[in-house]
Design a protein around this motif. Sequence first.
Motif, mmCIF file in Angstrom:
data_model
loop_
_atom_site.group_PDB
_atom_site.id
_atom_site.type_symbol
_atom_site.label_atom_id
_atom_site.label_comp_id
_atom_site.label_asym_id
_atom_site.label_seq_id
_atom_site.Cartn_x
_atom_site.Cartn_y
_atom_site.Cartn_z
ATOM 1 N N ILE A 141 0.876 -1.178 0.000
ATOM 2 C CA ILE A 141 0.000 0.000 0.000
ATOM 3 C C ILE A 141 0.915 1.229 0.000
ATOM 4 N N PRO A 142 0.976 1.909 -1.141
ATOM 5 C CA PRO A 142 0.056 1.905 -2.279
ATOM 6 C C PRO A 142 0.482 1.102 -3.509
ATOM 7 N N GLY A 143 1.702 0.524 -3.535
ATOM 8 C CA GLY A 143 2.235 -0.050 -4.767
ATOM 9 C C GLY A 143 1.349 -1.081 -5.429
ATOM 10 N N LEU A 144 1.100 -2.199 -4.754
ATOM 11 C CA LEU A 144 0.272 -3.257 -5.332
ATOM 12 C C LEU A 144 -1.147 -2.768 -5.591
ATOM 13 N N ALA A 145 -1.677 -1.971 -4.666
ATOM 14 C CA ALA A 145 -3.046 -1.476 -4.814
ATOM 15 C C ALA A 145 -3.206 -0.664 -6.101
ATOM 16 N N LEU A 146 -2.262 0.218 -6.392
ATOM 17 C CA LEU A 146 -2.352 1.027 -7.607
ATOM 18 C C LEU A 146 -2.046 0.203 -8.855
ATOM 19 N N PHE A 147 -1.096 -0.712 -8.761
ATOM 20 C CA PHE A 147 -0.768 -1.580 -9.888
ATOM 21 C C PHE A 147 -2.012 -2.363 -10.322
ATOM 22 N N TYR A 148 -2.696 -2.987 -9.361
ATOM 23 C CA TYR A 148 -3.925 -3.708 -9.653
ATOM 24 C C TYR A 148 -5.069 -2.767 -10.018
ATOM 25 N N THR A 161 -1.228 2.133 -13.196
ATOM 26 C CA THR A 161 -0.547 0.837 -13.159
ATOM 27 C C THR A 161 0.962 1.020 -13.226
ATOM 28 N N MET A 162 1.415 1.953 -14.055
ATOM 29 C CA MET A 162 2.849 2.231 -14.132
ATOM 30 C C MET A 162 3.364 2.792 -12.812
ATOM 31 N N ALA A 191 3.556 -0.133 -10.451
ATOM 32 C CA ALA A 191 4.685 -1.008 -10.774
ATOM 33 C C ALA A 191 6.001 -0.395 -10.311
ATOM 34 N N SER A 192 6.119 0.910 -10.447
ATOM 35 C CA SER A 192 7.338 1.598 -10.006
ATOM 36 C C SER A 192 7.495 1.522 -8.492
ATOM 37 N N LEU A 193 6.390 1.682 -7.769
ATOM 38 C CA LEU A 193 6.435 1.547 -6.313
ATOM 39 C C LEU A 193 6.752 0.112 -5.901
ATOM 40 N N LEU A 194 6.225 -0.842 -6.663
ATOM 41 C CA LEU A 194 6.573 -2.241 -6.406
ATOM 42 C C LEU A 194 8.080 -2.459 -6.579
ATOM 43 N N TRP A 195 8.620 -1.927 -7.652
ATOM 44 C CA TRP A 195 10.045 -2.092 -7.931
ATOM 45 C C TRP A 195 10.887 -1.495 -6.803
ATOM 46 N N VAL A 196 10.571 -0.277 -6.402
ATOM 47 C CA VAL A 196 11.318 0.365 -5.313
ATOM 48 C C VAL A 196 11.148 -0.432 -4.018
ATOM 49 N N GLY A 211 5.536 -3.437 -20.422
ATOM 50 C CA GLY A 211 6.775 -3.089 -19.735
ATOM 51 C C GLY A 211 6.658 -3.238 -18.232
ATOM 52 N N ALA A 212 5.535 -2.756 -17.689
ATOM 53 C CA ALA A 212 5.303 -2.861 -16.245
ATOM 54 C C ALA A 212 5.180 -4.321 -15.823
ATOM 55 N N SER A 213 4.491 -5.113 -16.622
ATOM 56 C CA SER A 213 4.324 -6.530 -16.310
ATOM 57 C C SER A 213 5.658 -7.266 -16.369
ATOM 58 N N GLY A 214 6.497 -6.893 -17.336
ATOM 59 C CA GLY A 214 7.814 -7.493 -17.436
ATOM 60 C C GLY A 214 8.662 -7.203 -16.212
ATOM 61 N N ALA A 215 8.577 -5.976 -15.712
ATOM 62 C CA ALA A 215 9.329 -5.619 -14.510
ATOM 63 C C ALA A 215 8.905 -6.487 -13.327
#
Length: 462
Positions: A49-56, A250-251, A254-259, A310-314
């Motif tokens: 929260i918020p990474g996965l929530a925003l990605f989904y 979603t991007m 995904a960026s928050l997920l990566w970080v 691109g986001a899904s690949g990351a």
Amino acid sequence: MKRTSLNLVWVMTLLSGAEAWADAAAPTVNKGDTAWMIVATLLVILMTIPGLALFYGGMVRAKNMLSVLMQVFVIFSLIGVLWAIYGYSVAFTEGNAFFGGFGKAFLQGITPDSLAATFSKGVAVPEFIYMAFQMTFAAITPALIVGAFAERVKFSAVLVFTVLWFSFAYLPIAHMVWYWAGPDAYTDAKAAEAAAATAGFIFQKGALDFAGGTVVHINAGIAGIVGALLVGKRTGYGRESMKPHSVTLTMVGASLLWVGWFGFNVGSNLEANGVAALVFVNTLLATCAATLSWTFAEWIGRGKPSMLGGASGAVAGLVAITPACGFVGPMGSIVMGLVVGLLCFWAVTSLKHALDYDDSLDVFGVHCVGGMFGALATGVFASPALGGAGVYDYVANAVGEFDMLAQVTSQAWGVCVTVVWSGVVSFLAYKAVDWTIGLRVPEEVEREGLDINEHGEQAYHL
């Protein structure tokens, strides 16, 4: 009298020596390690929260945006409480090969002075921060599952399923993979054998999972596909447009997920040292490589590279490197990223189409397929001959001899046990919820949207 004085001096010397030896043997706590673990825990919270929530959330239709945000947000909160009450104890105390005990239920016995072992002999971290760090893993895992059946399941059903699945799937898998007596118990061969006998089942099989390839990703991915099949396809699936309502969000997610994933992977080292630096580099490189391979695969196969791809690949790269990040070398991580980007692209396009299932946000295609590949590839690229770090022998206090076939076999044990255990528990949990309160919302609710019907509000007022 003189003899008595000498005896007294001798006894005092022995006591002084014993005290010094005890101080030397006591585990040390480094403030840098503790500070890093606090930061890593915050990063995993950020990736949920918020990474996965925003990605989904960005990938569903606008009428269901808040339902996804709410599910992730409340699941995280629910698991946090359950983790403190009984989850931590069941996962990380000694019991049998499949379940721990209740000795630390309600966090009893844990104080600011309590210590948790790391992966170095004589080095520990405060148990409170270890407990909190592991809680974030427990919380994000069931939150991942909701992407498979997004846009069509009752909020109440999601919460009841989460309690059942967390209790009977996540906790035993976490115990099987990660519970052990700690490095200080491995003083000699006999002690090592005794310590290993108290470890989790998958740990005893020799499977390596640095940060959750089996515990988090395969576990959640199997639960997701079982749910998608039992709940059924979304109304209008294959006939109506179900495009993401905001690839922008979603991007961002995904960026928050990566970080946040650097907390996930690097934090799993439990220490701020050279291995942590290796984990950081591997996590970074594998994700870059997977982003590129998915992007170019889509570009060649579909004519245009998409931001969603691109986001899904990351995310696929992050998933694959998770079990391997502390065991492989940088070049191995790049190879793993390149392969998993292609593999997961195939899984969410060709495989999904061939099997004709509606996994809304591709939880199975990315997390389960990517997780299985990552787990098995760990057994290959951990080899020192391929630049890997090998497997540490705590009795010899050195890297042991590496047998690739034996290690891949051990990895397969981890994958297969997780698939079967999670699959069976998930099926039973979904069925129990469906028989009691029902899983799916009525068709008219699904058509109008879960936001207004389940939560009484809308994400956007245009």
